[in-house]
Write a protein that holds these residues in place. Structure first.
Motif, PDB file in Angstrom:
ATOM      1  N   ASN A  17       4.913   4.624   2.761  1.00 42.76           N
ATOM      2  CA  ASN A  17       5.183   5.848   2.013  1.00 42.76           C
ATOM      3  C   ASN A  17       4.966   5.680   0.512  1.00 42.76           C
ATOM      4  O   ASN A  17       5.143   6.636  -0.251  1.00 42.76           O
ATOM      5  CB  ASN A  17       6.629   6.313   2.257  1.00 42.76           C
ATOM      6  CG  ASN A  17       6.841   6.772   3.691  1.00 42.76           C
ATOM      7  OD1 ASN A  17       6.224   7.735   4.123  1.00 42.76           O
ATOM      8  ND2 ASN A  17       7.703   6.073   4.419  1.00 42.76           N
ATOM      9  N   GLN A  45       3.759   5.663  -3.116  1.00 43.39           N
ATOM     10  CA  GLN A  45       2.808   6.485  -3.867  1.00 43.39           C
ATOM     11  C   GLN A  45       2.450   5.878  -5.218  1.00 43.39           C
ATOM     12  O   GLN A  45       1.363   6.118  -5.733  1.00 43.39           O
ATOM     13  CB  GLN A  45       3.384   7.898  -4.084  1.00 43.39           C
ATOM     14  CG  GLN A  45       3.584   8.681  -2.807  1.00 43.39           C
ATOM     15  CD  GLN A  45       4.107  10.078  -3.070  1.00 43.39           C
ATOM     16  OE1 GLN A  45       4.010  10.609  -4.172  1.00 43.39           O
ATOM     17  NE2 GLN A  45       4.688  10.682  -2.038  1.00 43.39           N
ATOM     18  N   GLY A  70      -6.878   8.058  -1.112  1.00 41.41           N
ATOM     19  CA  GLY A  70      -6.023   9.005  -1.813  1.00 41.41           C
ATOM     20  C   GLY A  70      -5.668   8.590  -3.223  1.00 41.41           C
ATOM     21  O   GLY A  70      -4.986   9.329  -3.942  1.00 41.41           O
ATOM     22  N   VAL A 102       8.899   5.148  -2.376  1.00 42.01           N
ATOM     23  CA  VAL A 102       7.790   5.948  -2.907  1.00 42.01           C
ATOM     24  C   VAL A 102       7.281   5.329  -4.200  1.00 42.01           C
ATOM     25  O   VAL A 102       6.090   5.384  -4.506  1.00 42.01           O
ATOM     26  CB  VAL A 102       8.249   7.406  -3.140  1.00 42.01           C
ATOM     27  CG1 VAL A 102       7.161   8.211  -3.830  1.00 42.01           C
ATOM     28  CG2 VAL A 102       8.638   8.058  -1.821  1.00 42.01           C
ATOM     29  N   GLN A 148      -1.907   4.111   2.524  1.00 39.18           N
ATOM     30  CA  GLN A 148      -2.778   5.272   2.498  1.00 39.18           C
ATOM     31  C   GLN A 148      -2.214   6.452   1.694  1.00 39.18           C
ATOM     32  O   GLN A 148      -2.919   7.416   1.426  1.00 39.18           O
ATOM     33  CB  GLN A 148      -3.095   5.726   3.926  1.00 39.18           C
ATOM     34  CG  GLN A 148      -4.021   4.787   4.668  1.00 39.18           C
ATOM     35  CD  GLN A 148      -5.378   4.652   3.979  1.00 39.18           C
ATOM     36  OE1 GLN A 148      -6.082   5.638   3.761  1.00 39.18           O
ATOM     37  NE2 GLN A 148      -5.747   3.433   3.611  1.00 39.18           N
ATOM     38  N   ASN A 149      -0.923   6.374   1.332  1.00 39.82           N
ATOM     39  CA  ASN A 149      -0.333   7.438   0.501  1.00 39.82           C
ATOM     40  C   ASN A 149      -0.321   7.071  -0.973  1.00 39.82           C
ATOM     41  O   ASN A 149       0.158   7.852  -1.807  1.00 39.82           O
ATOM     42  CB  ASN A 149       1.102   7.736   0.965  1.00 39.82           C
ATOM     43  CG  ASN A 149       1.140   8.448   2.303  1.00 39.82           C
ATOM     44  OD1 ASN A 149       0.533   9.501   2.455  1.00 39.82           O
ATOM     45  ND2 ASN A 149       1.823   7.867   3.278  1.00 39.82           N
ATOM     46  N   LYS A 209      -1.061   6.756  -4.703  1.00 38.87           N
ATOM     47  CA  LYS A 209      -1.793   7.579  -5.664  1.00 38.87           C
ATOM     48  C   LYS A 209      -2.018   6.863  -6.987  1.00 38.87           C
ATOM     49  O   LYS A 209      -2.973   7.162  -7.705  1.00 38.87           O
ATOM     50  CB  LYS A 209      -1.044   8.894  -5.922  1.00 38.87           C
ATOM     51  CG  LYS A 209      -0.904   9.776  -4.689  1.00 38.87           C
ATOM     52  CD  LYS A 209      -0.216  11.080  -5.028  1.00 38.87           C
ATOM     53  CE  LYS A 209      -0.019  11.947  -3.783  1.00 38.87           C
ATOM     54  NZ  LYS A 209      -1.312  12.266  -3.134  1.00 38.87           N
TER      55      LYS A 209
END
Length: 605
Positions: free
Chosen positions: A129, A131, A175, A108, A151-152, A154
């Motif tokens: 996954n 972020q 995103g 992440v 795509q996840n 942030k």
């Protein structure tokens, strides 16, 4: 024969220990074991030039303890391990990342900032996954198109690299909420950024951008946009489409006017300092009613329009280092204004003592001018010098010398003060000297001739690197203005000025608080804003029991010593623009009394 030879010992008897040491893993097994339980592995600052394969295979390989014939308690059940979700590899010496990166699909957070990376592997696109990705402070020249698969994602931090462009694929990260591209070599920004519809923070500062794409208006969620230190000459009107924008930084560019942002109703902070703005009209202000901070410092403004009163919510207005000769009385209508910065402006008609008393006193004075239509008639107001009283071709104003005891040779851009200026003094006792806004590289030697009467000397806005001892001989000096020079220190001999009440040293190059100031007990005002001062000695400042005004804004203070709260004589303490964390901005906004009370509360008992 030696018994050592008979024993067959040859070579280095410590070699066995060296081999054993060389075989020790670069990453302690204890960390690996803990990471299997927590899902987090921190290998920052270990001097790694490569990451051991065991790290990439941590989710795949059976741990060593599984081969031992021992009993496990609840805390050692390796078969219940957690997949690695956070990996920190910052501050190492990694030249690259391997394709094995894809073996950690559960990641992440991946932090590899402060390494030697020149590129990112395509396998990074398989960390679906992910972020948060921090690749800042490396040597990256490009970003792989594979980033589009994250795509996840942030948060993407790429500052302090060598990026010259960004891939079109970046626009597919719908995103993304935070993107930092600062301190790179970007010369243009692709319109693909318009696809980042959830972006809340965008940092483009310290690049080489000459324009912003019109597509940027599609960033409807953007709250903060930082374009500081670029080459922008204009801002597209489409920028007003970002109706969630709260903070806009456009400092250190080449703007000549404020951007018109009619739809940015939520804009709270507009920073446009260090540009070339010379005009401020009603059309630039009419849509900025929600502003709380407007930074216009270091521009070329000559006037402020009466419409400045439209900024009803304004709390801080910085007009430092412009060419303002006067202020509109409508400033007094800004009921929320707590900080008005005016240093470095050739203001006339407002007495120096009023300006030195701070924002509230100045606003009070301006309110009085609203009631008195002709400010020239106000008792004590400084006379306005016009072409009728001081011909432009006259070297000195003989009337001012004889009657006002004022010697002025300012705003001439002269490399030296002509002897004729000093010769014109004759036997007249000069109390005020103004040699500001020239090109002086030293204090005029003949200024010592005025030592028996000079009380007020202004040498601001020159290029003086050091203070010569002839200035220290003006023992009657009470006010000394040395702002906007190249000073890095003050001579110890300055302590001879035992009548000095105020000294202005703003916009110089001091890296330390001048020690000699601690030894001048008559000082009431010390203005040292916009230098590089890193600390102050509160125990020495307390000894200055007449000091009422201390301005340390825009320096490099990392902390404010609590003992400063014991300087009971201080009535005005300015600390904005320093990198310290405490006191926080909310306390600073409440004024000096609140700051001093906060500092005293932090003193250990």
């Amino acid at each position: 024969m030696s018994r050592f030879k008979r024993g067959g010992i040859t070579g280095d008897p410590r070699a066995g220990f060296k081999d054993q040491k060389d075989k020790e893993p670069a990453v302690p097994q204890g960390l690996i074991k803990a990471a299997r339980k927590s899902g987090q592995l921190n290998l920052s600052g270990r001097g790694l030039s490569e990451v051991p394969a065991s790290v990439w295979r941590i989710n795949l390989d059976t741990p060593e303890e599984a081969h031992s014939n021992v009993q496990f308690d609840a805390s050692d059940r390796w078969w219940e391990q957690t997949d690695l979700t956070k990996l920190f590899l910052s501050s190492n010496k990694l030249p690259s990342l391997p394709e094995d990166l894809k073996l950690l699909p559960a990641l992440v957070v991946l932090d590899v900032h402060d390494n030697l990376l020149t590129e990112l592997p395509g396998a990074i696109g398989e960390l679906v996954n992910l972020q948060k990705l921090n690749v800042s402070h490396n040597n990256l020249r490009s970003l792989p198109p594979a980033l589009a698969q994250l795509q996840n994602l942030k948060s993407l931090l790429t500052q302090h690299n060598r990026l010259q462009e960004i891939p079109e694929a970046l626009g597919q990260l719908a995103g993304l909420e935070e993107l930092d591209l600062s301190n790179n070599s970007l010369q243009n920004i692709s319109g693909c950024l318009g696809g980042l519809t959830h972006l809340g923070q965008l940092n483009l500062s310290n690049n080489k951008l000459k324009a912003l794409p019109a597509e940027i208006s599609a960033l409807k969620c953007l709250r903060q946009l930082d374009c500081t230190s670029n080459l922008l000459e204009d801002v597209p009107t489409s920028l007003s489409g970002m109706n969630s924008l709260e903070q806009l930084y456009l400092k250190l560019n080449k703007l000549t006017f404020l951007p018109e942002l009619p739809n940015c109703k939520r804009l709270k902070e507009l920073h446009v300092g260090n540009n070339q703005i010379n005009t401020l009209g009603p059309q630039h202000l009419s849509h900025l009613g929600g502003l709380s901070i407007l930074d216009l410092r270091d521009n070329k403004l000559k006037t402020l329009p009466e419409e400045i009163a439209l900024l009803k919510g304004l709390e801080r207005l910085d007009l430092t280092n412009n060419d303002l000769g006067s202020l509109p009385s409508s400033l007094a209508n800004l009921q929320n204004l707590k900080s008005l910065q005016l240093e470095g402006n050739p203001l006339r008609g407002i007495r120096r003592d009023i300006l030195s008393k701070g924002t509230q006193e100045l606003l009070k004075y301006l309110r009085g001018r609203i009631q008195v239509p002709d400010p020239k008639s106000e008792q004590g107001a400084a006379p306005v010098v016009t072409a009728m009283t001081m011909p432009s071709d006259a070297l000195v104003n003989a009337h001012a010398i004889a009657t006002l005891k004022n010697l002025e040779y300012s705003d001439k851009q002269a490399p030296a003060i002509p002897d004729a200026v000093f010769n014109a003094v004759g036997s007249s006792p000069i109390t005020s000297v103004n040699f500001s806004k020239n090109q002086l590289t030293e204090v005029p030697l003949r200024i010592v001739e005025l030592k028996d009467s000079a009380c007020d000397v202004n040498l601001g806005f020159n290029k003086i690197p050091t203070i010569s001892l002839n200035l220290c001989m003006l023992l009657k000096l009470t006010h000394l203005d040395l702002r906007n020079n190249f000073l890095v220190s003050l001579p110890d001999e300055l302590e001879a000025l035992m009548r000095l009440q105020s000294i202005i040293l703003s916009f110089n190059r001091f890296k330390t608080f001048p020690d000699v100031l601690y030894r001048i007990p008559t000082l009431e005002t010390i203005l040292l804003s916009t230098n590089q001062i890193g600390s102050v000695d509160p125990l020495q400042l307390i000894k200055l029991n007449k000091l009422s005004t201390l301005d340390l804004q825009n320096n490099d203070l990392l902390q404010i010593p609590p003992a400063l709260g014991n300087c009971e004589s201080l009535r005005s303490l300015s600390l904005d623009g320093n990198p310290f964390r405490n006191p926080r901005a909310a306390i600073l906004a409440k004024g000096t009394a609140a700051i001093m009370e906060y500092l005293r509360s932090r003193i250990p008992t």
